[in-house]
Design a protein around this motif. Sequence first.
Motif, PDB file in Angstrom:
ATOM      1  N   ALA A   1       0.866  -1.202   0.015  1.00 30.03           N
ATOM      2  CA  ALA A   1      -0.079   0.023   0.050  1.00 30.03           C
ATOM      3  C   ALA A   1       0.792   1.171  -0.083  1.00 30.03           C
ATOM      4  CB  ALA A   1      -0.929  -0.012   1.106  1.00 30.03           C
ATOM      5  N   CYS A   2       1.865   1.242   0.794  1.00 38.17           N
ATOM      6  CA  CYS A   2       2.868   2.435   0.896  1.00 38.17           C
ATOM      7  C   CYS A   2       3.490   2.623  -0.241  1.00 38.17           C
ATOM      8  CB  CYS A   2       3.872   2.233   2.197  1.00 38.17           C
ATOM      9  SG  CYS A   2       5.104   3.633   2.331  1.00 38.17           S
ATOM     10  N   GLY A   3       3.987   1.419  -1.107  1.00 39.15           N
ATOM     11  CA  GLY A   3       4.564   1.478  -2.051  1.00 39.15           C
ATOM     12  C   GLY A   3       4.144   2.023  -3.484  1.00 39.15           C
ATOM     13  N   ILE A   4       2.543   1.795  -3.475  1.00 37.76           N
ATOM     14  CA  ILE A   4       1.695   2.226  -4.531  1.00 37.76           C
ATOM     15  C   ILE A   4       1.548   3.807  -4.538  1.00 37.76           C
ATOM     16  CG2 ILE A   4      -0.630   2.459  -5.392  1.00 37.76           C
ATOM     17  CD1 ILE A   4      -0.835  -0.571  -5.181  1.00 37.76           C
ATOM     18  N   GLU A   5       1.456   4.245  -3.243  1.00 35.75           N
ATOM     19  CA  GLU A   5       1.246   5.688  -2.937  1.00 35.75           C
ATOM     20  C   GLU A   5       2.707   6.415  -3.439  1.00 35.75           C
ATOM     21  OE1 GLU A   5      -0.179   9.028   0.495  1.00 35.75           O
ATOM     22  OE2 GLU A   5       0.093   7.102   0.921  1.00 35.75           O
ATOM     23  N   LEU A   6       3.790   5.819  -2.990  1.00 42.92           N
ATOM     24  CA  LEU A   6       4.963   6.455  -3.375  1.00 42.92           C
ATOM     25  C   LEU A   6       5.163   6.306  -4.767  1.00 42.92           C
ATOM     26  CD1 LEU A   6       7.406   4.857  -0.553  1.00 42.92           C
ATOM     27  CD2 LEU A   6       6.428   7.052  -0.835  1.00 42.92           C
ATOM     28  N   ILE A   7       5.018   5.366  -5.523  1.00 42.84           N
ATOM     29  CA  ILE A   7       5.152   5.148  -7.100  1.00 42.84           C
ATOM     30  C   ILE A   7       4.123   6.284  -7.526  1.00 42.84           C
ATOM     31  CG2 ILE A   7       4.643   3.594  -9.007  1.00 42.84           C
ATOM     32  CD1 ILE A   7       5.385   1.306  -7.262  1.00 42.84           C
ATOM     33  N   LYS A   8       3.114   6.356  -7.134  1.00 43.24           N
ATOM     34  CA  LYS A   8       2.234   7.455  -7.841  1.00 43.24           C
ATOM     35  C   LYS A   8       2.679   8.942  -7.535  1.00 43.24           C
ATOM     36  CE  LYS A   8      -2.191   5.258  -8.177  1.00 43.24           C
ATOM     37  NZ  LYS A   8      -3.631   5.275  -7.926  1.00 43.24           N
ATOM     38  N   SER A   9       3.627   9.151  -6.533  1.00 44.92           N
ATOM     39  CA  SER A   9       4.027  10.243  -6.328  1.00 44.92           C
ATOM     40  C   SER A   9       5.401  10.559  -7.020  1.00 44.92           C
ATOM     41  CB  SER A   9       4.096  10.761  -4.851  1.00 44.92           C
ATOM     42  OG  SER A   9       5.079   9.904  -4.183  1.00 44.92           O
ATOM     43  N   GLY A  10       5.842   9.511  -7.834  1.00 43.24           N
ATOM     44  CA  GLY A  10       7.153   9.615  -8.602  1.00 43.24           C
ATOM     45  C   GLY A  10       8.427   9.112  -7.933  1.00 43.24           C
ATOM     46  N   VAL A  11       8.013   8.318  -6.659  1.00 41.92           N
ATOM     47  CA  VAL A  11       9.363   7.895  -5.885  1.00 41.92           C
ATOM     48  C   VAL A  11       9.710   6.545  -6.512  1.00 41.92           C
ATOM     49  CG1 VAL A  11       9.980   6.853  -3.815  1.00 41.92           C
ATOM     50  CG2 VAL A  11       8.549   9.024  -3.932  1.00 41.92           C
ATOM     51  N   THR A  12      10.990   6.501  -6.771  1.00 37.86           N
ATOM     52  CA  THR A  12      11.358   4.885  -7.039  1.00 37.86           C
ATOM     53  C   THR A  12      12.152   4.122  -6.245  1.00 37.86           C
ATOM     54  OG1 THR A  12      13.198   6.287  -8.424  1.00 37.86           O
ATOM     55  CG2 THR A  12      11.559   5.635  -9.627  1.00 37.86           C
ATOM     56  N   THR A  13      12.706   5.086  -5.097  1.00 38.99           N
ATOM     57  CA  THR A  13      13.797   4.545  -4.029  1.00 38.99           C
ATOM     58  C   THR A  13      13.283   5.187  -2.796  1.00 38.99           C
ATOM     59  OG1 THR A  13      15.406   4.349  -5.550  1.00 38.99           O
ATOM     60  CG2 THR A  13      16.165   4.386  -3.497  1.00 38.99           C
ATOM     61  N   PHE A  14      13.209   4.220  -1.792  1.00 38.78           N
ATOM     62  CA  PHE A  14      13.025   4.848  -0.338  1.00 38.78           C
ATOM     63  C   PHE A  14      13.950   4.084   0.775  1.00 38.78           C
ATOM     64  CE2 PHE A  14      10.090   1.311  -0.719  1.00 38.78           C
ATOM     65  CZ  PHE A  14      10.096   0.539   0.355  1.00 38.78           C
ATOM     66  N   ALA A  15      13.886   4.828   1.692  1.00 38.70           N
ATOM     67  CA  ALA A  15      14.747   4.060   2.909  1.00 38.70           C
ATOM     68  C   ALA A  15      13.917   3.907   3.906  1.00 38.70           C
ATOM     69  CB  ALA A  15      15.829   4.981   3.435  1.00 38.70           C
ATOM     70  N   GLU A  16      13.603   2.839   4.349  1.00 47.01           N
ATOM     71  CA  GLU A  16      12.819   2.347   5.502  1.00 47.01           C
ATOM     72  C   GLU A  16      13.366   2.458   6.685  1.00 47.01           C
ATOM     73  OE1 GLU A  16      10.337   0.554   8.199  1.00 47.01           O
ATOM     74  OE2 GLU A  16       9.579   0.823   6.238  1.00 47.01           O
ATOM     75  N   ALA A  17      12.607   2.995   7.618  1.00 46.71           N
ATOM     76  CA  ALA A  17      13.061   3.312   9.050  1.00 46.71           C
ATOM     77  C   ALA A  17      13.334   2.253  10.027  1.00 46.71           C
ATOM     78  CB  ALA A  17      12.298   4.343   9.556  1.00 46.71           C
ATOM     79  N   GLY A  18      12.334   1.175   9.630  1.00 43.31           N
ATOM     80  CA  GLY A  18      12.624   0.115  10.421  1.00 43.31           C
ATOM     81  C   GLY A  18      11.243  -0.541  11.075  1.00 43.31           C
ATOM     82  N   GLY A  19      11.027  -1.551  10.932  1.00 41.53           N
ATOM     83  CA  GLY A  19       9.747  -2.385  11.799  1.00 41.53           C
ATOM     84  C   GLY A  19      10.144  -3.542  12.347  1.00 41.53           C
ATOM     85  N   GLN A  20       9.276  -4.369  12.630  1.00 34.74           N
ATOM     86  CA  GLN A  20       9.546  -5.565  13.132  1.00 34.74           C
ATOM     87  C   GLN A  20       9.295  -6.713  12.293  1.00 34.74           C
ATOM     88  OE1 GLN A  20      10.099  -5.534  16.550  1.00 34.74           O
ATOM     89  NE2 GLN A  20       9.758  -3.277  16.096  1.00 34.74           N
ATOM     90  N   HIS A  21       8.977  -6.542  11.053  1.00 34.22           N
ATOM     91  CA  HIS A  21       8.815  -7.641   9.871  1.00 34.22           C
ATOM     92  C   HIS A  21       9.452  -7.284   8.716  1.00 34.22           C
ATOM     93  CE1 HIS A  21       6.128  -9.991  12.634  1.00 34.22           C
ATOM     94  NE2 HIS A  21       5.504  -8.545  12.734  1.00 34.22           N
ATOM     95  N   VAL A  22      10.880  -7.347   8.817  1.00 32.17           N
ATOM     96  CA  VAL A  22      11.625  -6.994   7.701  1.00 32.17           C
ATOM     97  C   VAL A  22      11.370  -7.940   6.173  1.00 32.17           C
ATOM     98  CG1 VAL A  22      13.903  -6.581   6.683  1.00 32.17           C
ATOM     99  CG2 VAL A  22      13.370  -5.729   8.959  1.00 32.17           C
TER     100      VAL A  22
END
Length: 455
Positions: free
Chosen positions: A109-130
Amino acid sequence: MTTTLIRNATILTMDKQRRIFQGGDVLVSQGKIAAIGGVPEDMIPEDAEIVDATGKLVLPGLINTHVHTSQQLERGLADDVNLLTWLHDRTWPFESALLEDDSYFSTLACGIELIKSGVTTFAEAGGQHVNGMARGVRKLGMRAALCQSSMDCGQGLPDGWVRPTQQVLDEQLGLHARWHGQADGRISVWLGLRTIFNCSDELIRRTMREAERLNTRVHMHVAEVREEVEFVRDTRGATTVRHLADIDALSPNLLAVHTVWLTPEEVALFAEHDVKVSHNPAAAMRVLGFAPVPDMIRAGVSVSIGTDGAPCNNRMDMFDEMYTTSLIHKGRYLDPTIITAETILEMATLHGARCMGMEREIGSLEPGKQADLILVDPRDAGSLPLHDPVTGLVTAMHSSNVDSTMCAGQWLMRDRKILTVDEDMLLDEIQERAEHIRERAGINLPSRYPVIKVR
């Protein structure tokens, strides 16, 4: 891989000369940029995909340097509350209730929103389920640096979040061994330090050493809130950044996020140690404060832009972040020249790549670099007339202007249609899944208005 020729565009290369080609072409072959500007006919295969980009802008894919994919399904659950309520009653319970598949769908879900706003690369800040995040990135076709949210001390945290220092390191090293370089090199695995509230000096030191050994980076929230700086002063004898310097934790491998509560001395320390910074303007405006971004830029610090997670910034939209960046510092300093559109576009592309340690691969459109790019269509009453493409992108356009997104030569979106994920099916899934997670977490929102069920 298909060879693609994008023809007759206005190309913002973001190369060293910041060249803009009008009526230019981009040839993509084997996932990389083969030629740009005027492309000789003998370089174009007969079976090449031809994309007519007349009237459109082509520029490097945007780089979002601070995202919490695991918080995407929490959007709207932590609005208009103070920091303690945000943490203890909303965000921590929600994150702790996630299962691996929840993290997978949250990443999609997050990736689709990013793609639609022109993002191709992101840095994930960290969660419990890599593992769930990595599966999602592989499916999306994006480029990402992932890490685990790591803590070995702290009070009031959910059960299981605080673990012994060695276990924290071993888990991260195992994730690095499993996922780093996967998805044809699109997935990187960094080491994570949540905050100095929750990380001992031993964990911080050892994490920095392991990152240097592995030639990877460390993602950490730094000087985020005033209470953090006061806590570190009371417990360690110095402010956050000064203390990190004292324990040799400032390094070119460190991506410091938020960095709101910095002294002038600490800005100088960042520059001295080549620490990288992720500026999250909208999230900061919620409760954190004003980061001294113009001061850091003047000092030579590489400052990029991030959105943060959905509970503290309901929009994972880099166009919104660029626009917000263009406003808040002018208002704070009462100086309309303090930060320019050119600087902001560099933060979202070139400096984003440098903060990711990927400046040789992405961040500008040049032969030999990865074909991470976007097509932007300015033809809209809210965007035209376009007198200057740079100021137009930063101050007038929206994510809805992004027409197509490509990563490593693969189209992730064409003509506003996501190609790597079934978006319609996902929308139904994430709504239902988010409600189940909220129920498991025991989060009950008070109704803002009377609700009358008719059917």
